[in-house]
Design a protein around this motif. Sequence first.
Motif, PDB file in Angstrom:
ATOM      1  N   ASP A 183      69.125  36.171  17.942  1.00  0.00           N
ATOM      2  CA  ASP A 183      69.478  35.080  17.046  1.00  0.00           C
ATOM      3  C   ASP A 183      69.750  33.806  17.849  1.00  0.00           C
ATOM      4  OD1 ASP A 183      70.095  34.133  14.362  1.00  0.00           O
ATOM      5  OD2 ASP A 183      72.186  34.073  14.984  1.00  0.00           O
ATOM      6  N   ASP A 186      66.405  32.274  18.863  1.00  0.00           N
ATOM      7  CA  ASP A 186      65.757  31.593  17.741  1.00  0.00           C
ATOM      8  C   ASP A 186      66.423  30.254  17.437  1.00  0.00           C
ATOM      9  OD1 ASP A 186      63.998  33.692  17.480  1.00  0.00           O
ATOM     10  OD2 ASP A 186      64.988  34.578  15.734  1.00  0.00           O
ATOM     11  N   GLU A 331      67.695  32.444   6.370  1.00  0.00           N
ATOM     12  CA  GLU A 331      66.686  33.232   7.090  1.00  0.00           C
ATOM     13  C   GLU A 331      65.271  32.754   6.799  1.00  0.00           C
ATOM     14  OE1 GLU A 331      65.361  37.921   7.737  1.00  0.00           O
ATOM     15  OE2 GLU A 331      67.101  37.408   6.490  1.00  0.00           O
ATOM     16  N   ARG A 332      64.995  32.413   5.543  1.00  0.00           N
ATOM     17  CA  ARG A 332      63.638  31.952   5.204  1.00  0.00           C
ATOM     18  C   ARG A 332      63.301  30.683   5.964  1.00  0.00           C
ATOM     19  NH1 ARG A 332      60.596  28.470   2.454  1.00  0.00           N
ATOM     20  NH2 ARG A 332      62.410  27.142   2.075  1.00  0.00           N
ATOM     21  N   ARG A 334      64.659  29.587   8.810  1.00  0.00           N
ATOM     22  CA  ARG A 334      64.509  29.866  10.242  1.00  0.00           C
ATOM     23  C   ARG A 334      63.111  30.415  10.526  1.00  0.00           C
ATOM     24  NH1 ARG A 334      69.567  32.238   9.742  1.00  0.00           N
ATOM     25  NH2 ARG A 334      68.705  34.337  10.116  1.00  0.00           N
ATOM     26  N   SER A 335      62.687  31.364   9.728  1.00  0.00           N
ATOM     27  CA  SER A 335      61.370  31.980   9.943  1.00  0.00           C
ATOM     28  C   SER A 335      60.240  30.958   9.763  1.00  0.00           C
ATOM     29  CB  SER A 335      61.168  33.147   8.971  1.00  0.00           C
ATOM     30  OG  SER A 335      62.111  34.162   9.214  1.00  0.00           O
ATOM     31  N   LYS A 336      60.362  30.137   8.730  1.00  0.00           N
ATOM     32  CA  LYS A 336      59.324  29.136   8.467  1.00  0.00           C
ATOM     33  C   LYS A 336      59.158  28.192   9.650  1.00  0.00           C
ATOM     34  CE  LYS A 336      58.192  25.120   5.609  1.00  0.00           C
ATOM     35  NZ  LYS A 336      58.456  24.333   4.376  1.00  0.00           N
ATOM     36  N   LEU A 338      60.304  28.498  12.808  1.00  0.00           N
ATOM     37  CA  LEU A 338      59.894  29.163  14.045  1.00  0.00           C
ATOM     38  C   LEU A 338      58.368  29.315  14.080  1.00  0.00           C
ATOM     39  CD1 LEU A 338      62.649  31.908  14.395  1.00  0.00           C
ATOM     40  CD2 LEU A 338      62.189  30.065  16.030  1.00  0.00           C
ATOM     41  N   GLU A 339      57.785  29.556  12.937  1.00  0.00           N
ATOM     42  CA  GLU A 339      56.322  29.662  12.874  1.00  0.00           C
ATOM     43  C   GLU A 339      55.682  28.288  13.077  1.00  0.00           C
ATOM     44  OE1 GLU A 339      52.415  30.929  12.482  1.00  0.00           O
ATOM     45  OE2 GLU A 339      54.250  32.039  12.943  1.00  0.00           O
ATOM     46  N   ARG A 342      55.772  27.393  16.748  1.00  0.00           N
ATOM     47  CA  ARG A 342      55.421  28.488  17.647  1.00  0.00           C
ATOM     48  C   ARG A 342      54.715  28.017  18.926  1.00  0.00           C
ATOM     49  NH1 ARG A 342      51.730  28.312  13.680  1.00  0.00           N
ATOM     50  NH2 ARG A 342      49.508  28.538  14.175  1.00  0.00           N
TER      51      ARG A 342
END
Length: 416
Positions: A183, A186, A331-332, A334-336, A338-339, A342
Amino acid sequence: MDYYQENIERIASYIKNGEKEDNDCKLGLEAEHFIVENETCKSVGYYQENGVRDILNDLRPLYEEPVMIDGTMLGLKREDASITLEPAAQFEISIKPMIDINQIEESYKKFYHETSELLKQYDYRLIKLGYHPVSKIEELKMVPKTRYKHMSEYLSARGKYALNMMKGTASVQVSIDYTSEDDFRDKFRLANCFSPIFAFLCDNTPIFEGKPIEKGMMRTQIWNHVDPDRSMIVPGALDHPFGYKDYAEYIYNRPAVITHIDGEERSTKQTLMKDMFSNKLMEPEDVIYNLGMFFPDVRVKYYIEIRMADSMPDAYIFAYAALIKGLFYNERNRSKYLEIFRNVNNDSIVQMKHTLVEEDKDASVFGENIFDFILTLITDADEGLPEDEKHYLAPLKKLALGRQHIYEAEPKQCEA
């Protein structure tokens, strides 16, 4: 004993001990202000008659204890907040970490009301800008803190804007928690990727040394010329997975300037920290002190500190805190991102900073205009916030829709 590896482990362990449970992640908020004379807007110094020293004494009954450094009162503490002084007596409030933006607002406004009411008797006021609008660097006197004296001597030889940073700037810093090393990786990556965008969004510096700026993000320009060993983006932060030991290696292999060792503060100048502790184990107080001697865009202590925002009016402070909460604690989101980020590396961030400084409102990031990208950020942050906090984002949304910087959208606080 391998002192090098053991001390790296001790620094990394301290950072690891900052891990929180998912339901215990909070926001830390620090906001710096200039105290100025009402009529002239000139800075109020520490030593002068009715100066910052006297102001601290006047505020003392409202706080539980003074902050004593080198035998001098340089701050105040109470349960919900503390006051500290930056090098030229910039007045900083640090709010106790909280997750509820409403509570952060309440604590900040309590400080602001108390301080503003007291300042009226001296015909002073607090202003919130990224750089002092009237007083020049040579006019600003340092507070009586040995650490700042050593820092100014060292840093002024390292970067042309070192003294401008120390004496002329004011910022807002928001800190976030992490729950594990994954975490941490990220969130540290995201914070560094967002850092130029946050600097642009929170640019509130229309004046530099008494003259209108020629290019934007002046505080970013200043920090780019302070000290490459301890400012800007941490080397390698985005070039590979970056964890606790990586950050420990970053600080341990650079000059600490002033080091805490054997229970005391020492001026160590260009001596690398690893050489100072080549045959000595770092104690917890050594780790804590030396982590604080580095000032990258995103700093690590017991938390991740995002340092790119200028000092700004309070509505923007709470909006910025809400933006960070909605992006980092969802979380959504963070994931978005990070992509999206990338393929970003350290060089990408350096180039993004340069583009935003040079092209300002016409700049593009990730294939779209900077303001359009910011509007998407705000929309996503809104979805990541509870219903009773969504309204905090409104000032930043209005700013982005109007294609304006804060200092363009708000009344002038001072005339240079």
